[in-house]
Design an enzyme around this catalytic site. Structure first.
Site, mmCIF file in Angstrom:
data_model
loop_
_atom_site.group_PDB
_atom_site.id
_atom_site.type_symbol
_atom_site.label_atom_id
_atom_site.label_comp_id
_atom_site.label_asym_id
_atom_site.label_seq_id
_atom_site.Cartn_x
_atom_site.Cartn_y
_atom_site.Cartn_z
ATOM 1 N N GLN A 46 -14.113 5.746 1.801
ATOM 2 C CA GLN A 46 -13.967 4.783 2.890
ATOM 3 C C GLN A 46 -14.721 5.303 4.119
ATOM 4 O O GLN A 46 -15.209 6.430 4.119
ATOM 5 C CB GLN A 46 -12.486 4.539 3.201
ATOM 6 N N TYR A 88 -8.272 -12.468 3.826
ATOM 7 C CA TYR A 88 -8.651 -11.056 3.949
ATOM 8 C C TYR A 88 -10.134 -10.851 4.248
ATOM 9 O O TYR A 88 -10.993 -11.088 3.418
ATOM 10 C CB TYR A 88 -8.310 -10.436 2.600
ATOM 11 N N ASP A 121 -13.233 -5.398 2.752
ATOM 12 C CA ASP A 121 -13.197 -5.483 1.293
ATOM 13 C C ASP A 121 -13.891 -6.696 0.690
ATOM 14 O O ASP A 121 -14.706 -6.557 -0.211
ATOM 15 C CB ASP A 121 -11.747 -5.459 0.815
ATOM 16 N N TYR A 151 0.846 -1.206 0.000
ATOM 17 C CA TYR A 151 0.000 0.000 0.000
ATOM 18 C C TYR A 151 0.881 1.255 0.000
ATOM 19 O O TYR A 151 1.044 1.900 1.038
ATOM 20 C CB TYR A 151 -0.916 0.004 1.222
ATOM 21 N N ASP A 189 -7.207 4.735 6.832
ATOM 22 C CA ASP A 189 -5.908 4.421 7.436
ATOM 23 C C ASP A 189 -5.300 5.678 8.050
ATOM 24 O O ASP A 189 -4.797 5.656 9.177
ATOM 25 C CB ASP A 189 -4.946 3.866 6.383
ATOM 26 N N GLU A 198 -0.794 -6.833 9.793
ATOM 27 C CA GLU A 198 -2.036 -6.264 9.262
ATOM 28 C C GLU A 198 -3.245 -6.868 9.972
ATOM 29 O O GLU A 198 -4.191 -6.172 10.319
ATOM 30 C CB GLU A 198 -2.087 -6.558 7.760
ATOM 31 N N GLY A 239 -14.725 -0.823 3.937
ATOM 32 C CA GLY A 239 -13.474 -1.225 4.557
ATOM 33 C C GLY A 239 -13.295 -2.725 4.687
ATOM 34 O O GLY A 239 -12.175 -3.218 4.723
#
Length: 446
Positions: free
Chosen positions: A123, A370, A185, A40, A47, A414, A183
């Site tokens: 977002q 994710y 995803d 990223y 973020d 993460e 957010g």
């Protein structure tokens, strides 16, 4: 693990505050903070809001600059784009990049900035909350720089965009028009709405994310093709919400809970900036009523997402449905039911690592992929804040301790696998480090 020290890549132990600060310093570009230097490499919207919340403990002025850089890329219609692209980063380092979104050209009718390339989607709106917390870190410096006086009209325009142009269901809630906007995803909640989308051909784009993470941890090619199709359609209609035939349109509880929390913060900002907070408080109360009326499912004991194409709730239980714990004035019976659900078998609060992003008993649970099961640090921070708001201080302290232990043990990963606690995704992740700093400096102030 002892949270007084942290290991990084086998190096000597270092104090947690220094370890977290190192991550943020490494990811600072001179104007803003990237989520990571690898996957990223640009500035992401929510973020940066979380980063500013942590940075305020190191340098309130830098935290102000973080938000100011993001707000400087705001569109004329009020939207804050989900990515602000750094022109110094090679074009192929991230997809979809500026050449895909073409904001300064395609977004010109919506007021996209001419000199800065951004994405066209948004977002979750945590920015006003972040701005208020940053101001409170050093009110004198904030007033000297006119931070809130300059931020207030931009934040007010952002909220107006969401409550006016994005109330696609005409029920008083903001809608998301792309799976990346809430957010979460590739949440299982999006599987059903995404089935309506004809994916873009795989040979029409190249995924840069797989250069940095295993395919098993990331969204599938099929889902990515659908993401690209949705974004391309939005771009083809000049990012105009009134003209775009949004094939994906959902009302998400986390997105709207953060809008409510930030509306309350915006009322405080308005008062500090010499304005009238009444309108913001009324909008916060109105949105809270809509949140409960449209997204609360008493049988599930959870807030669920609403698919605006079918006008029905989506059955999948996700962490998004717990985030409304942060909402001031939530009905007591709803708050109690949420606490019961959080502690129960679907989320296992206190028995697994942090808070899983998806139902532990759900048919699509995957602890490594994710947003389809892993526990994310920003969600744990929000739930921690909700626990304090509910007066559950002991549970909040336990979640804070678990957050810090996991963050330090995984080199600020993460996210983590909820059963094993194994760090997954990118390491040295900015919001993990920033929110760890915030919890390390927690003085109980709301």
């Amino acid at each position: 693990m002892d949270t007084r020290t942290a290991h990084h890549g086998g190096d000597s132990p270092e104090p947690p505050r220094r370890a977290a600060a190192r991550v943020l310093l490494r990811n600072w570009t001179g104007a803003s903070t990237v989520p990571s230097r690898s996957l990223y490499p640009h500035q992401w919207s929510w973020d940066s809001a979380f980063v500013a919340i942590g940075l305020r403990h190191l340098s309130p002025r830098r935290a102000q600059r973080e938000l100011e850089h993001l707000l400087g890329a705001q569109w004329g219609d009020g939207r804050i784009p989900h990515i602000v692209f750094n022109p110094a980063v090679p074009a192929g380092a991230y997809f979809p990049g500026p050449d895909f979104w073409r904001s300064s050209e395609a977004g010109r009718p919506a007021g996209a900035p001419r000199g800065t390339e951004t994405s066209g989607i948004v977002q979750p709106p945590v920015h006003a909350l972040a701005a208020w917390l940053v101001h409170r870190a050093d009110p004198a410096e904030s007033r000297r720089r006119g931070f809130l006086a300059r931020a207030y009209p931009r934040l007010a325009a952002w909220h107006h965009y969401l409550t006016a142009r994005r109330d696609l269901g005409r029920g008083g809630l903001a809608a998301a028009v792309h799976p990346w906007e809430p957010g979460l995803d590739n949440s299982p909640s999006w599987d059903e709405p995404l089935r309506r989308i004809d994916p873009a051909p795989l040979d029409s784009f190249r995924r840069a994310d797989l250069d940095h993470s295993p395919a098993a941890d990331r969204p599938t090619d099929l889902d990515y093709g659908r993401y690209v199709r949705l974004a391309g359609t939005y771009r083809a209609h000049a990012y105009d919400d009134s003209r775009t035939p949004h094939a994906f349109a959902v009302e998400d509880p986390c997105f709207n809970a953060l809008l409510i929390a930030s509306e309350h913060a915006l009322a405080r900002i308005a008062q500090e900036a010499g304005g009238d907070p009444a309108g913001h408080l009324e909008r916060a109360h109105r949105t809270t009523r809509a949140l409960v009326a449209r997204l609360w499912d008493p049988d599930a004991g959870l807030f669920l997402c609403r698919d605006l194409h079918t006008d029905r709730l989506l059955a999948d239980r996700t962490v998004s449905g717990l985030v409304p714990l942060i909402v001031p004035g939530l009905p007591a019976e709803v708050r109690e039911a949420l606490m019961h659900t959080a502690r129960g078998p679907h989320f296992g609060l206190g028995r697994v690592h942090l808070v899983p992003s998806y139902d532990l008993l759900g048919p699509h649970f995957d602890g490594s992929r994710y947003w389809r099961g892993p526990s994310w640090f920003n969600m744990a921070w929000l739930i921690h804040r909700g626990l304090r708001a509910a007066g559950r201080y002991d549970e909040a302290k336990r979640l804070s301790a678990a957050f810090l232990t996991s963050a330090l043990a995984t080199d600020f990963a993460e996210y983590v696998e909820p059963h094993t606690g194994e760090g997954r995704g990118i390491r040295d992740f900015s919001w993990t480090a920033a929110l760890a700093l915030d919890l390390l400096n927690d003085d109980g102030e709301d």
